[in-house]
Write an enzyme that holds these catalytic residues in place. Structure first.
Site, PDB file in Angstrom:
ATOM      1  N   GLY A  12       0.815  -1.217   0.000  1.00 34.60           N
ATOM      2  CA  GLY A  12       0.000   0.000   0.000  1.00 34.60           C
ATOM      3  C   GLY A  12       0.844   1.261   0.000  1.00 34.60           C
ATOM      4  CG  ASN A  93      -6.522 -11.524   4.723  1.00 33.51           C
ATOM      5  OD1 ASN A  93      -6.245 -10.926   5.756  1.00 33.51           O
ATOM      6  ND2 ASN A  93      -5.602 -11.944   3.887  1.00 33.51           N
ATOM      7  NE  ARG A 149       6.060 -11.796  -9.185  1.00 34.65           N
ATOM      8  CZ  ARG A 149       5.383 -12.055  -8.083  1.00 34.65           C
ATOM      9  NH1 ARG A 149       4.422 -12.960  -8.106  1.00 34.65           N
ATOM     10  NH2 ARG A 149       5.662 -11.437  -6.956  1.00 34.65           N
ATOM     11  CG  HIS A 173      -2.509 -13.647  -8.000  1.00 37.00           C
ATOM     12  ND1 HIS A 173      -1.369 -13.444  -8.737  1.00 37.00           N
ATOM     13  CD2 HIS A 173      -2.211 -13.205  -6.751  1.00 37.00           C
ATOM     14  CE1 HIS A 173      -0.432 -12.913  -7.968  1.00 37.00           C
ATOM     15  NE2 HIS A 173      -0.933 -12.768  -6.751  1.00 37.00           N
TER      16      HIS A 173
HETATM   17  P1  NAD Z   1       1.622  -5.770   4.989  1.00 32.21           P
HETATM   18  O1  NAD Z   1       1.441  -6.683   6.145  1.00 32.21           O
HETATM   19  O2  NAD Z   1       2.913  -5.055   4.805  1.00 32.21           O
HETATM   20  O3  NAD Z   1       0.454  -4.657   5.010  1.00 32.21           O
HETATM   21  C1  NAD Z   1      -0.878  -4.911   5.288  1.00 32.21           C
HETATM   22  C2  NAD Z   1      -1.409  -3.693   6.030  1.00 32.21           C
HETATM   23  O4  NAD Z   1      -2.820  -3.786   6.158  1.00 32.21           O
HETATM   24  C3  NAD Z   1      -0.852  -3.568   7.469  1.00 32.21           C
HETATM   25  O5  NAD Z   1      -0.147  -2.336   7.616  1.00 32.21           O
HETATM   26  C4  NAD Z   1      -2.097  -3.623   8.343  1.00 32.21           C
HETATM   27  O6  NAD Z   1      -2.008  -2.800   9.491  1.00 32.21           O
HETATM   28  C5  NAD Z   1      -3.158  -3.134   7.370  1.00 32.21           C
HETATM   29  N1  NAD Z   1      -4.528  -3.446   7.766  1.00 32.21           N
HETATM   30  C6  NAD Z   1      -5.021  -4.590   8.327  1.00 32.21           C
HETATM   31  N2  NAD Z   1      -6.338  -4.456   8.559  1.00 32.21           N
HETATM   32  C7  NAD Z   1      -6.701  -3.218   8.146  1.00 32.21           C
HETATM   33  C8  NAD Z   1      -7.925  -2.494   8.111  1.00 32.21           C
HETATM   34  N3  NAD Z   1      -9.065  -3.038   8.574  1.00 32.21           N
HETATM   35  N4  NAD Z   1      -7.912  -1.240   7.604  1.00 32.21           N
HETATM   36  C9  NAD Z   1      -6.782  -0.679   7.149  1.00 32.21           C
HETATM   37  N5  NAD Z   1      -5.570  -1.312   7.156  1.00 32.21           N
HETATM   38  C10 NAD Z   1      -5.551  -2.563   7.650  1.00 32.21           C
HETATM   39  O7  NAD Z   1       1.283  -6.636   3.689  1.00 32.21           O
HETATM   40  P2  NAD Z   1       1.631  -6.262   2.174  1.00 32.21           P
HETATM   41  O8  NAD Z   1       2.905  -6.903   1.783  1.00 32.21           O
HETATM   42  O9  NAD Z   1       1.435  -4.808   1.989  1.00 32.21           O
HETATM   43  O10 NAD Z   1       0.463  -7.079   1.426  1.00 32.21           O
HETATM   44  C11 NAD Z   1      -0.879  -6.686   1.587  1.00 32.21           C
HETATM   45  C12 NAD Z   1      -1.820  -7.716   0.980  1.00 32.21           C
HETATM   46  O11 NAD Z   1      -1.608  -7.773  -0.428  1.00 32.21           O
HETATM   47  C13 NAD Z   1      -1.617  -9.156   1.491  1.00 32.21           C
HETATM   48  O12 NAD Z   1      -2.873  -9.808   1.565  1.00 32.21           O
HETATM   49  C14 NAD Z   1      -0.759  -9.780   0.398  1.00 32.21           C
HETATM   50  O13 NAD Z   1      -0.886 -11.180   0.360  1.00 32.21           O
HETATM   51  C15 NAD Z   1      -1.373  -9.113  -0.827  1.00 32.21           C
HETATM   52  N6  NAD Z   1      -0.555  -9.091  -2.027  1.00 32.21           N
HETATM   53  C16 NAD Z   1      -1.195  -9.340  -3.202  1.00 32.21           C
HETATM   54  C17 NAD Z   1      -0.503  -9.287  -4.388  1.00 32.21           C
HETATM   55  C18 NAD Z   1      -1.247  -9.538  -5.671  1.00 32.21           C
HETATM   56  O14 NAD Z   1      -0.609  -9.706  -6.730  1.00 32.21           O
HETATM   57  N7  NAD Z   1      -2.560  -9.544  -5.657  1.00 32.21           N
HETATM   58  C19 NAD Z   1       0.864  -9.016  -4.406  1.00 32.21           C
HETATM   59  C20 NAD Z   1       1.498  -8.748  -3.188  1.00 32.21           C
HETATM   60  C21 NAD Z   1       0.764  -8.781  -1.988  1.00 32.21           C
END
Ligand code: NAD
Length: 306
Positions: A12, A93, A149, A173
Site C-alpha cells: 500500500g 482477511n 514476471r 492468481h
Molecule cells: P503488509 O502486512 O505489509 O500490510 C498490510 C497492512 O494492512 C498492514 O499495515 C495492516 O495494518 C493493514 N490493515 C489490516 N487491517 C486493516 C484495516 N481493517 N484497515 C486498514 N488497514 C488494515 O502486507 P503487504 O505486503 O502490503 O500485502 C498486503 C496484501 O496484499 C496481502 O494480503 C498480500 O498477500 C497481498 N498481495 C497481493 C498481491 C497480488 O498480486 N494480488 C501481491 C502482493 C501482496
C-alpha cells in the site's frame, strides 16, 4: 481525482508513493494502525522538494477520509503466519475486507475498487458481493503482476528488451495460473515460435513459482516492488482513460464458459472500469486448464462467508 489506498503496509505505501509521484491526483493512505499511514505520508511529503514535485498525499487511520474517492485500492490484510491454515487466513482477511468494503460503500459509493489482498480472486469476488457494486467497478490485481514476471523471465532467456514483450497470463492468481506462451509475443512473434516447448514450459513454471521464490528469499513478508508497479499501471489506466487491455481478476458471467467467479482474464480498462472482457480463442488444452482453474476457485468460494 481522489485515489485512496486502504492498507499502509509494504504494498500500500509503495503504491501510494508511485501514484503520488505520477501526479495522478490526491492520494489518501489509510491504515488501521494508529500513526502508521500518517508517519509514512509525512516521510513521502518530505521528499517533494528534492523531487521537485508538488504531489498531494495524506495518511490517516480514519477510513472516512476516503470519502468521495473515484478509485479505492484495497491492500489491507494479513499475510499467512506460521501455523495458520489457508482457511484461517481466508476467514481473517474476509473479515477485514467486509469491514473495509462496507465503509467504502458508505462514503465512496461511486468508486472503482481494485482489490489486492490475497487470496486475490476470492477477495475480489467477496468485495463484489459485499458492496453490491456493478462488476465493471470491482476487479483485482493478480495476473497483471504474473504477466510482468513472465515477461521479465522471457527477456532474460531471450536477451531481448522487456519492452518488446507482450505477455499474456490468465486464470487464478495462484498455482493454477496460466502463462500462455502461444499468445505471448516478442515484437509480434509468438513465444512458441521462439522457444522450444521444454524451455517455454520451464519459464511458465518459474513464473508460477516466482512469488514463493521471493517470499523464501525475503524470510518475512512478500513482494511489493512489482505488485505496486502493477497496481499503479491499472490505476493510471482508469484515471487517464487509457483503454489498455490488461489481465485482471474480473467477474465472469458466461465468458470463457465460466459463471459466478472472479478470475484473471484480459480486460479493456478505462475511466468507468472494465469496458470489455476480451475472450481469447483458447485451444482445447488451454481451455481445459482455464476451466480447471475456474472450477477450483468456484469450490473455494464456498468457504467465503457470503
Ligand atoms: P503488509 O502486512 O505489509 O500490510 C498490510 C497492512 O494492512 C498492514 O499495515 C495492516 O495494518 C493493514 N490493515 C489490516 N487491517 C486493516 C484495516 N481493517 N484497515 C486498514 N488497514 C488494515 O502486507 P503487504 O505486503 O502490503 O500485502 C498486503 C496484501 O496484499 C496481502 O494480503 C498480500 O498477500 C497481498 N498481495 C497481493 C498481491 C497480488 O498480486 N494480488 C501481491 C502482493 C501482496
Amino acid at each position: 481525482m481522489k485515489i485512496s489506498i486502504i492498507g499502509g503496509g509494504n504494498v500500500g505505501s509503495l503504491t501510494a508513493l508511485r501514484l503520488a509521484e505520477a501526479c495522478v491526483g490526491e492520494i489518501v493512505l489509510v491504515d488501521v494502525v494508529k500513526g502508521l499511514a500518517q508517519g509514512k505520508s509525512f516521510d513521502m511529503e518530505d521528499a517533494r522538494q528534492v523531487l521537485a514535485s508538488n504531489y498531494d498525499i495524506k495518511g490517516t487511520d480514519d477510513i472516512t477520509s476516503i470519502e468521495k474517492s473515484q478509485v479505492v485500492v484495497v491492500t489491507a490484510g494479513l499475510a499467512r503466519k506460521p501455523g495458520m491454515t489457508r482457511e484461517e487466513l481466508l476467514q481473517k482477511n474476509a473479515a477485514i475486507l467486509k469491514d473495509v468494503c462496507l465503509n467504502i460503500k458508505k462514503v465512496s459509493p461511486d468508486a472503482i475498487l481494485l482489490i489486492v489482498t490475497n487470496p486475490l480472486d476470492m477477495m475480489t469476488y467477496f468485495a463484489l458481493k459485499v458492496t453490491g457494486f456493478s462488476s465493471s467497478r470491482v476487479f483485482g490485481m493478480g495476473v497483471t503482476l504474473d504477466a510482468s514476471r513472465f515477461a521479465n523471465l522471457i527477456s532474460k532467456e531471450l536477451t531481448v528488451p522487456v519492452t518488446d514483450i507482450s505477455p499474456v497470463v490468465i486464470g487464478s492468481h495462484g498455482e493454477s495460473m496460466l502463462p500462455l506462451s502461444r499468445f505471448t509475443t516478442v515484437k509480434g512473434v509468438s513465444l512458441d515460435e521462439l522457444l522450444d516447448e521444454n524451455k517455454a514450459n520451464l519459464l511458465v513454471k518459474k513464473t508460477v513459482e516466482r512469488g514463493k521464490e521471493i517470499v523464501s528469499l525475503l524470510g518475512s513478508g512478500s513482494a511489493y516492488f512489482a505488485p505496486s508497479a502493477a497496481i499503479t499501471q491499472i490505476v493510471k489506466c482508469i484515471v487517464k482513460d487509457e483503454k489498455k487491455t490488461l489481465g485482471i481478476s474480473a467477474f465472469l458471467n458466461g465468458e470463457y464458459g465460466a459463471r459466478d467467479v472472479c478470475i484473471g482474464v484480459p480486460c479493456r480498462i478505462g475511466k468507468d472500469g472494465i469496458e470489455k472482457i476480451v475472450e481469447l480463442d483458447l485451444n482445447n488444452e488451454e481451455n481445459k486448464a482455464f476451466c480447471a482453474s475456474a472450477q477450483n476457485l468456484r469450490l473455494l468460494l464456498k468457504e467465503l462467508p457470503v
